[in-house]
Scaffold this motif. Structure first.
Motif, short mmCIF file in Angstrom:
data_model
loop_
_atom_site.label_atom_id
_atom_site.label_comp_id
_atom_site.label_asym_id
_atom_site.label_seq_id
_atom_site.Cartn_x
_atom_site.Cartn_y
_atom_site.Cartn_z
N TRP A 52 26.96 37.01 35.19
CA TRP A 52 27.24 37.26 33.78
C TRP A 52 28.70 36.96 33.46
O TRP A 52 29.02 36.38 32.41
CB TRP A 52 26.88 38.70 33.44
N PHE A 53 29.61 37.32 34.39
CA PHE A 53 31.02 37.02 34.16
C PHE A 53 31.26 35.51 34.12
O PHE A 53 32.08 35.03 33.33
CB PHE A 53 31.89 37.65 35.26
N VAL A 54 30.53 34.76 34.98
CA VAL A 54 30.66 33.30 34.93
C VAL A 54 30.19 32.79 33.57
O VAL A 54 30.83 31.93 32.96
CB VAL A 54 29.87 32.65 36.08
N ALA A 55 29.07 33.35 33.08
CA ALA A 55 28.56 32.92 31.78
C ALA A 55 29.54 33.26 30.67
O ALA A 55 29.62 32.55 29.67
CB ALA A 55 27.21 33.56 31.50
N LEU A 56 30.32 34.33 30.85
CA LEU A 56 31.32 34.70 29.85
C LEU A 56 32.64 33.97 30.05
O LEU A 56 33.61 34.27 29.37
CB LEU A 56 31.60 36.20 29.92
N ASP A 57 32.69 33.05 31.03
CA ASP A 57 33.87 32.24 31.30
C ASP A 57 35.02 33.02 31.92
O ASP A 57 36.16 32.58 31.90
CB ASP A 57 34.38 31.56 30.02
N ALA A 58 34.73 34.19 32.49
CA ALA A 58 35.75 34.93 33.22
C ALA A 58 35.55 34.66 34.71
O ALA A 58 35.06 35.50 35.46
CB ALA A 58 35.66 36.42 32.93
N VAL A 59 35.94 33.44 35.11
CA VAL A 59 35.58 32.97 36.45
C VAL A 59 36.28 33.78 37.53
O VAL A 59 35.69 34.09 38.57
CB VAL A 59 35.91 31.48 36.55
N ASP A 60 37.54 34.17 37.28
CA ASP A 60 38.27 34.88 38.33
C ASP A 60 37.69 36.28 38.54
O ASP A 60 37.57 36.74 39.68
CB ASP A 60 39.75 34.96 37.98
N ILE A 136 48.52 28.13 26.59
CA ILE A 136 47.47 27.15 26.29
C ILE A 136 48.08 25.78 26.04
O ILE A 136 47.55 24.76 26.47
CB ILE A 136 46.64 27.63 25.08
N GLU A 137 49.25 25.75 25.38
CA GLU A 137 49.85 24.45 25.09
C GLU A 137 50.46 23.83 26.34
O GLU A 137 50.40 22.62 26.52
CB GLU A 137 50.94 24.61 24.03
N ARG A 138 51.06 24.65 27.20
CA ARG A 138 51.84 24.06 28.29
C ARG A 138 51.08 23.87 29.58
O ARG A 138 51.54 23.15 30.47
CB ARG A 138 53.06 24.93 28.54
N THR A 139 49.91 24.55 29.72
CA THR A 139 49.18 24.42 30.98
C THR A 139 48.74 22.99 31.29
O THR A 139 48.91 22.55 32.43
CB THR A 139 47.98 25.38 30.98
N PRO A 140 48.17 22.23 30.34
CA PRO A 140 47.68 20.89 30.72
C PRO A 140 48.75 19.99 31.28
O PRO A 140 48.50 19.21 32.20
CB PRO A 140 47.10 20.34 29.41
N GLU A 141 50.00 20.06 30.72
CA GLU A 141 51.01 19.13 31.26
C GLU A 141 51.79 19.74 32.41
O GLU A 141 52.23 19.04 33.31
CB GLU A 141 51.95 18.67 30.16
N GLU A 142 51.95 21.08 32.42
CA GLU A 142 52.79 21.66 33.48
C GLU A 142 52.01 21.93 34.76
O GLU A 142 52.53 21.71 35.85
CB GLU A 142 53.41 22.97 32.98
N ILE A 148 42.82 27.98 32.34
CA ILE A 148 44.17 28.46 32.04
C ILE A 148 44.43 29.79 32.74
O ILE A 148 45.57 30.07 33.15
CB ILE A 148 44.34 28.57 30.51
N VAL A 149 43.38 30.60 32.92
CA VAL A 149 43.55 31.87 33.63
C VAL A 149 44.03 31.61 35.06
O VAL A 149 44.91 32.30 35.58
CB VAL A 149 42.24 32.66 33.61
#
Lengths: 198, 106
Positions: A52-60, A136-142, A148-149
């Motif tokens: 259920w957590f995976v379905a809610l996108d809380a993978v960690d 959210i803005e800086r994760t893809p390039e940094e 993002i979590v």
């Protein structure tokens, strides 16, 4: 969501089905008296809630739930059952009105509290306005990882995570040193005292 | 098509849950738990494709590992009543592990 057009409906259905399964398992755990069966069912509960957590996108969180709930705590509960009996004491079934009322009141208060929560994905909510947008803005390039979590946990707050890992490791080490391993362990000494039985 | 597979997996999870709840012996419950773990792994994999994120496959592979290890641990517990017995049988061990009676359920 980049899936096909029914993805939102699919998520809603998955939430309902998985929570229903969790409800059934929880009721069964509360009703059962065989401790082995309860340990098995709690492992199943952890697996389903991890899904259920995976379905809610809380993978960690899902990851921790699967490793700790389904893996470690099942083994720990089985090990604890070596030291106790196999079945719980049968209790006389009597209808207790006060705990039921307390549960219902707490649930109503929690439901009432959710009314004030911002809507899901609201861009003006406090969680999305301060430092979150920066991540959210800086994760893809940094960092360059899709989740993002994961970037926050393992890179932006890497030392924090390292410290937590050290704390958990030393706690596990202390428990192992107290309980012992092998022939000198607590369960082995109890087994010897009972003359090799159990 | 993937949605149909997900629904079939949910139904299979429900069946495994029924077996785990009503299983007469412990081995039924262990088998149900192991099989349910496999279904969960498959379901997470399918879920990734339903939600358009196939990188869920990595997570499901890790769940498969956890499921395998915990099943081994539980079966070892049932067999030897202890976790402190090596899985490899030595030739001249001083204390021979006692076989479990098995099947009792309170």
């Amino acid at each position: 969501m980049t899936g096909y057009e029914g993805a939102d409906l699919a998520i809603a259905l998955i939430n309902v089905v998985l929570l229903g399964l969790l409800f059934v398992v929880a009721i069964a755990i509360a009703r059962m008296r065989s401790l082995f069966a309860i340990v098995m069912l709690s492992s199943i509960y952890s697996l389903i809630s991890a899904t259920w957590f995976v379905a809610l996108d809380a993978v960690d969180v899902a990851f921790t739930e699967a490793a700790v709930g389904a893996g470690i705590s099942t083994a720990l509960l089985l090990g604890a059952m070596l030291l106790t009996s196999r079945t719980a004491k049968p209790e006389p079934r009597k209808f207790a009105i006060v705990p039921l009322l307390v549960c219902i009141a707490t649930g109503l208060i929690l439901v009432y509290a959710t009314i004030d929560l911002p809507a899901f994905g609201d861009p003006d909510s406090p969680a999305n306005t301060y430092v979150g947008t920066d991540y959210i803005e800086r994760t893809p390039e940094e960092i360059g990882v899709p989740n993002i979590v994961t970037a926050v946990l393992a890179s932006y707050r890497g030392f924090d995570t390292l410290g937590e890992t050290g704390v958990v490791f030393s706690a596990a080490l202390a428990v192992i040193l107290l309980l012992g391993f092998g022939e000198r362990s607590l369960s082995a000494s109890i087994g010897r005292r009972k003359g090799g039985k159990e | 098509m993937i949605g149909a597979a997900a629904i079939a997996l949910i139904v299979a999870i429900g069946l495994m849950l029924i077996r785990a709840l009503s299983g007469p012996t412990l081995y039924d419950r262990v088998l149900a738990m192991n099989s349910l773990g496999t279904k969960i792994v498959l379901f997470i994999g399918v879920l990734g494709f339903v939600l358009g994120r196939p990188d869920f496959l990595d997570i499901s592979v890790l769940y498969a590992l956890i499921n395998f290890v915990s099943t081994i641990a539980i079966l070892k517990f049932f067999r030897y009543r202890s976790f402190q017995v090596p899985l490899m049988r030595k030739t001249n061990t001083p204390r021979q592990p006692r076989a479990a009676e098995g099947g009792e359920d309170g």
